[in-house]
Design a protein around this motif. Structure first.
Motif, short mmCIF file in Angstrom:
data_model
loop_
_atom_site.label_atom_id
_atom_site.label_comp_id
_atom_site.label_asym_id
_atom_site.label_seq_id
_atom_site.Cartn_x
_atom_site.Cartn_y
_atom_site.Cartn_z
N LYS A 163 0.84 -1.21 0.00
CA LYS A 163 0.00 0.00 0.00
C LYS A 163 0.86 1.25 0.00
O LYS A 163 0.56 2.22 -0.69
CB LYS A 163 -0.94 0.01 1.20
N LEU A 164 1.93 1.23 0.76
CA LEU A 164 2.82 2.39 0.81
C LEU A 164 3.50 2.62 -0.53
O LEU A 164 3.64 3.77 -0.98
CB LEU A 164 3.88 2.20 1.90
N ARG A 207 13.47 6.30 1.49
CA ARG A 207 13.66 7.24 2.60
C ARG A 207 12.50 8.23 2.69
O ARG A 207 12.02 8.54 3.78
CB ARG A 207 14.97 8.00 2.45
N LYS A 208 12.04 8.72 1.54
CA LYS A 208 10.93 9.67 1.55
C LYS A 208 9.61 9.00 1.94
O LYS A 208 8.79 9.60 2.63
CB LYS A 208 10.80 10.35 0.19
N ILE A 209 9.41 7.76 1.52
CA ILE A 209 8.21 7.03 1.92
C ILE A 209 8.24 6.79 3.43
O ILE A 209 7.23 6.98 4.12
CB ILE A 209 8.07 5.70 1.15
N SER A 210 9.41 6.41 3.95
CA SER A 210 9.54 6.21 5.39
C SER A 210 9.25 7.51 6.14
O SER A 210 8.55 7.50 7.16
CB SER A 210 10.95 5.72 5.71
N TYR A 242 -0.27 8.21 4.73
CA TYR A 242 0.74 7.16 4.91
C TYR A 242 0.64 6.53 6.30
O TYR A 242 0.87 5.34 6.45
CB TYR A 242 2.14 7.71 4.64
N MET A 243 0.30 7.34 7.29
CA MET A 243 0.11 6.79 8.63
C MET A 243 -1.03 5.78 8.63
O MET A 243 -0.93 4.70 9.22
CB MET A 243 -0.21 7.92 9.62
N PHE A 244 -2.12 6.13 7.97
CA PHE A 244 -3.27 5.24 7.89
C PHE A 244 -2.91 3.95 7.15
O PHE A 244 -3.22 2.85 7.61
CB PHE A 244 -4.44 5.95 7.19
N LEU A 245 -2.24 4.10 6.01
CA LEU A 245 -1.89 2.92 5.21
C LEU A 245 -0.92 1.98 5.92
O LEU A 245 -0.95 0.77 5.71
CB LEU A 245 -1.30 3.35 3.86
N SER A 246 -0.08 2.56 6.77
CA SER A 246 0.90 1.72 7.49
C SER A 246 0.39 1.29 8.86
O SER A 246 1.13 0.68 9.63
CB SER A 246 2.21 2.48 7.66
N ASP A 247 -0.87 1.57 9.15
CA ASP A 247 -1.45 1.26 10.46
C ASP A 247 -0.63 1.87 11.60
O ASP A 247 -0.43 1.26 12.64
CB ASP A 247 -1.59 -0.24 10.67
N ARG A 248 -0.14 3.07 11.35
CA ARG A 248 0.65 3.86 12.30
C ARG A 248 1.99 3.21 12.65
O ARG A 248 2.64 3.59 13.61
CB ARG A 248 -0.14 4.17 13.57
N LEU A 249 2.39 2.21 11.85
CA LEU A 249 3.74 1.67 11.99
C LEU A 249 4.69 2.60 11.24
O LEU A 249 4.29 3.32 10.34
CB LEU A 249 3.82 0.26 11.40
N THR A 274 13.77 -1.34 5.46
CA THR A 274 12.70 -2.33 5.38
C THR A 274 11.91 -2.17 4.08
O THR A 274 11.60 -3.15 3.41
CB THR A 274 11.75 -2.19 6.60
N ILE A 275 11.61 -0.93 3.73
CA ILE A 275 10.87 -0.65 2.49
C ILE A 275 11.72 -1.08 1.29
O ILE A 275 11.22 -1.73 0.37
CB ILE A 275 10.50 0.84 2.41
N CYS A 276 12.99 -0.72 1.31
CA CYS A 276 13.89 -1.07 0.21
C CYS A 276 14.03 -2.58 0.07
O CYS A 276 13.99 -3.12 -1.03
CB CYS A 276 15.26 -0.42 0.46
N ARG A 277 14.17 -3.28 1.19
CA ARG A 277 14.29 -4.74 1.19
C ARG A 277 13.02 -5.38 0.66
O ARG A 277 13.06 -6.33 -0.13
CB ARG A 277 14.62 -5.24 2.59
N PHE A 278 11.86 -4.86 1.09
CA PHE A 278 10.59 -5.40 0.61
C PHE A 278 10.51 -5.24 -0.91
O PHE A 278 10.11 -6.16 -1.62
CB PHE A 278 9.42 -4.67 1.27
N ARG A 279 10.89 -4.07 -1.40
CA ARG A 279 10.84 -3.81 -2.84
C ARG A 279 11.77 -4.77 -3.58
O ARG A 279 11.39 -5.35 -4.61
CB ARG A 279 11.25 -2.36 -3.09
N LYS A 280 12.96 -4.97 -3.07
CA LYS A 280 13.94 -5.85 -3.72
C LYS A 280 13.49 -7.31 -3.68
O LYS A 280 13.57 -8.02 -4.69
CB LYS A 280 15.29 -5.72 -3.02
N ASP A 281 12.97 -7.76 -2.55
CA ASP A 281 12.58 -9.16 -2.38
C ASP A 281 11.29 -9.52 -3.10
O ASP A 281 11.03 -10.71 -3.32
CB ASP A 281 12.43 -9.50 -0.90
#
Length: 72
Positions: free
Chosen positions: A3-4, A17-20, A29-36, A42-49
């Motif tokens: 979602k992010l 970095r900007k998404i984070s 973005y707070m809503f989409l990440s459930d305030r996490l 982590t975002i970069c790793r998710f994208r790569k994996d």
């Protein structure tokens, strides 16, 4: 996390970095990440994996948008 990435693409934000940072500052973005607050690594790793899955999801989004007449 997906979602992010989708919201980031809609907003023209590609940088992990900007998404984070947006998860700390932007209510959408707070809503989409459930305030996490995922770290940019982590975002970069998710994208790569999950690159192939992300490509399929974005292709499906474009297909749906075309069917709805939102994209030429």
């Amino acid at each position: 996390m997906m979602k992010l990435l989708i919201q980031g693409t809609i907003d023209g934000i590609r940088s992990s970095r900007k998404i984070s940072k947006a998860t700390n500052e932007n209510i959408v973005y707070m809503f989409l990440s459930d305030r996490l607050k995922p770290d940019f690594r982590t975002i970069c790793r998710f994208r790569k994996d999950n690159l192939e899955t992300i490509k399929l999801v974005f292709a499906e989004i474009i297909k749906i948008a075309r069917e709805m007449g939102m994209v030429k």
